[in-house]
Write a protein that holds these residues in place. Structure first.
Motif, PDB file in Angstrom:
ATOM      1  N   LEU A 162       0.828  -1.201   0.000  1.00 59.40           N
ATOM      2  CA  LEU A 162       0.000   0.000   0.000  1.00 59.40           C
ATOM      3  C   LEU A 162       0.865   1.254   0.000  1.00 59.40           C
ATOM      4  O   LEU A 162       2.083   1.192   0.166  1.00 59.40           O
ATOM      5  N   GLY A 163       0.242   2.406  -0.159  1.00 60.59           N
ATOM      6  CA  GLY A 163       0.955   3.670  -0.107  1.00 60.59           C
ATOM      7  C   GLY A 163       1.868   3.880  -1.309  1.00 60.59           C
ATOM      8  O   GLY A 163       1.732   3.216  -2.349  1.00 60.59           O
ATOM      9  N   ALA A 164       2.817   4.789  -1.174  1.00 62.83           N
ATOM     10  CA  ALA A 164       3.732   5.111  -2.272  1.00 62.83           C
ATOM     11  C   ALA A 164       4.565   3.907  -2.674  1.00 62.83           C
ATOM     12  O   ALA A 164       4.746   3.630  -3.869  1.00 62.83           O
ATOM     13  N   ILE A 165       5.079   3.192  -1.696  1.00 64.79           N
ATOM     14  CA  ILE A 165       5.897   2.023  -2.023  1.00 64.79           C
ATOM     15  C   ILE A 165       5.045   0.944  -2.676  1.00 64.79           C
ATOM     16  O   ILE A 165       5.501   0.221  -3.568  1.00 64.79           O
ATOM     17  N   GLY A 166       3.796   0.830  -2.272  1.00 64.47           N
ATOM     18  CA  GLY A 166       2.906  -0.143  -2.886  1.00 64.47           C
ATOM     19  C   GLY A 166       2.635   0.175  -4.349  1.00 64.47           C
ATOM     20  O   GLY A 166       2.565  -0.724  -5.198  1.00 64.47           O
ATOM     21  N   PHE A 170      -3.946   7.395   0.255  1.00 63.31           N
ATOM     22  CA  PHE A 170      -2.931   7.920  -0.661  1.00 63.31           C
ATOM     23  C   PHE A 170      -3.063   7.265  -2.035  1.00 63.31           C
ATOM     24  O   PHE A 170      -2.979   7.937  -3.066  1.00 63.31           O
ATOM     25  N   MET A 171      -3.299   5.954  -2.057  1.00 58.09           N
ATOM     26  CA  MET A 171      -3.449   5.248  -3.327  1.00 58.09           C
ATOM     27  C   MET A 171      -4.703   5.720  -4.068  1.00 58.09           C
ATOM     28  O   MET A 171      -4.706   5.828  -5.300  1.00 58.09           O
ATOM     29  N   LYS A 172      -5.758   5.996  -3.339  1.00 59.14           N
ATOM     30  CA  LYS A 172      -6.985   6.496  -3.967  1.00 59.14           C
ATOM     31  C   LYS A 172      -6.736   7.859  -4.615  1.00 59.14           C
ATOM     32  O   LYS A 172      -7.263   8.150  -5.704  1.00 59.14           O
ATOM     33  N   GLN A 173      -5.945   8.690  -3.949  1.00 57.58           N
ATOM     34  CA  GLN A 173      -5.601   9.992  -4.519  1.00 57.58           C
ATOM     35  C   GLN A 173      -4.805   9.814  -5.805  1.00 57.58           C
ATOM     36  O   GLN A 173      -5.025  10.526  -6.796  1.00 57.58           O
ATOM     37  N   PHE A 174      -3.890   8.866  -5.799  1.00 51.42           N
ATOM     38  CA  PHE A 174      -3.104   8.574  -6.994  1.00 51.42           C
ATOM     39  C   PHE A 174      -4.009   8.136  -8.145  1.00 51.42           C
ATOM     40  O   PHE A 174      -3.868   8.612  -9.279  1.00 51.42           O
TER      41      PHE A 174
END
Length: 215
Positions: free
Chosen positions: A130-134, A201-205
């Motif tokens: 998850l997140g940026a690294i995900g 964060f992933m949803k924002q991406f």
């Protein structure tokens, strides 16, 4: 503590140091750091549990079916490590039950009940997706397997591990097929909190991604 498991760390480096799919040795280090941090917050004096977590974290991807076709050979090699041989029978069973059953695909049809240590390891492994690294890992894996970034194809709803492994969808669909679902599969409260932040964060991406696609 990790000095006590040098043979396990060496084996993990030998197999995964150069992995290009996002399952490299750095992934193991991140999972280990995160799992230990979360466990210490709620079990600060359980040093034995922390050692088991170290072991599980560095071993879990060595027998992942999407990374190797030699699962049984790897399991036998792990069983012969001195660190493993010195564990009690109960601890060995805990370690192998965790690393053999913690993957996402092994829990599609029915969630496997892991030990308390295993739950933190599973949460930490999922948090690293998850997140940026995900996001970075998802595209690394997709690129390595020659998957399209996106298409008009709808996300798939998997019913079995076999279906999950055989499916070759797009990387963007993978967010909806698996990654965005991880938040609701966390075992621990602290894992859930971190998962929520990284999922947002992933949803924002994804929102920005589709905005740019449609421009």
């Amino acid at each position: 503590m990790t000095n006590d498991i040098d043979d396990i760390i060496t084996l993990a480096k030998n197999y995964l140091a150069d992995d290009p799919t996002g399952h490299d040795f750095l992934h193991l280090q991140r999972v280990d750091k995160l799992a230990v941090m979360m466990y210490r917050k709620e079990h600060p004096t359980d040093y034995h549990g922390i050692k088991l977590i170290h072991i599980m974290c560095y071993l879990h991807d060595l027998i992942d079916e999407k990374l190797t076709s030699q699962v049984e050979e790897r399991l036998n090699e792990i069983k012969q490590l001195k660190t493993i041989e010195l564990l009690s029978k109960e601890d060995r069973e805990n370690v192998f039950d965790t690393i053999e059953n913690m993957s996402y695909s092994k829990n599609i049809e029915q969630a496997h009940l892991l030990s308390i240590e295993g739950k933190y390891v599973q949460d930490a492994d999922r948090l690293d997706a998850l997140g940026a690294i995900g996001i970075a890992r998802a595209f690394a894996y997709g690129g390595y397997h020659h998957r399209l970034i996106y298409s008009d194809e709808k996300p798939h709803d998997f019913k079995s591990a076999n279906e999950y492994h055989q499916y070759q969808g797009t990387t963007i669909n993978h967010f909806y097929e698996k990654l965005l679902k991880l938040e609701n599969k966390m075992n621990t409260e602290i894992g859930l909190k971190i998962a929520h932040e990284r999922t947002e964060f992933m949803k924002q991406f994804l929102t920005e991604f589709f905005t740019e696609v449609q421009e």
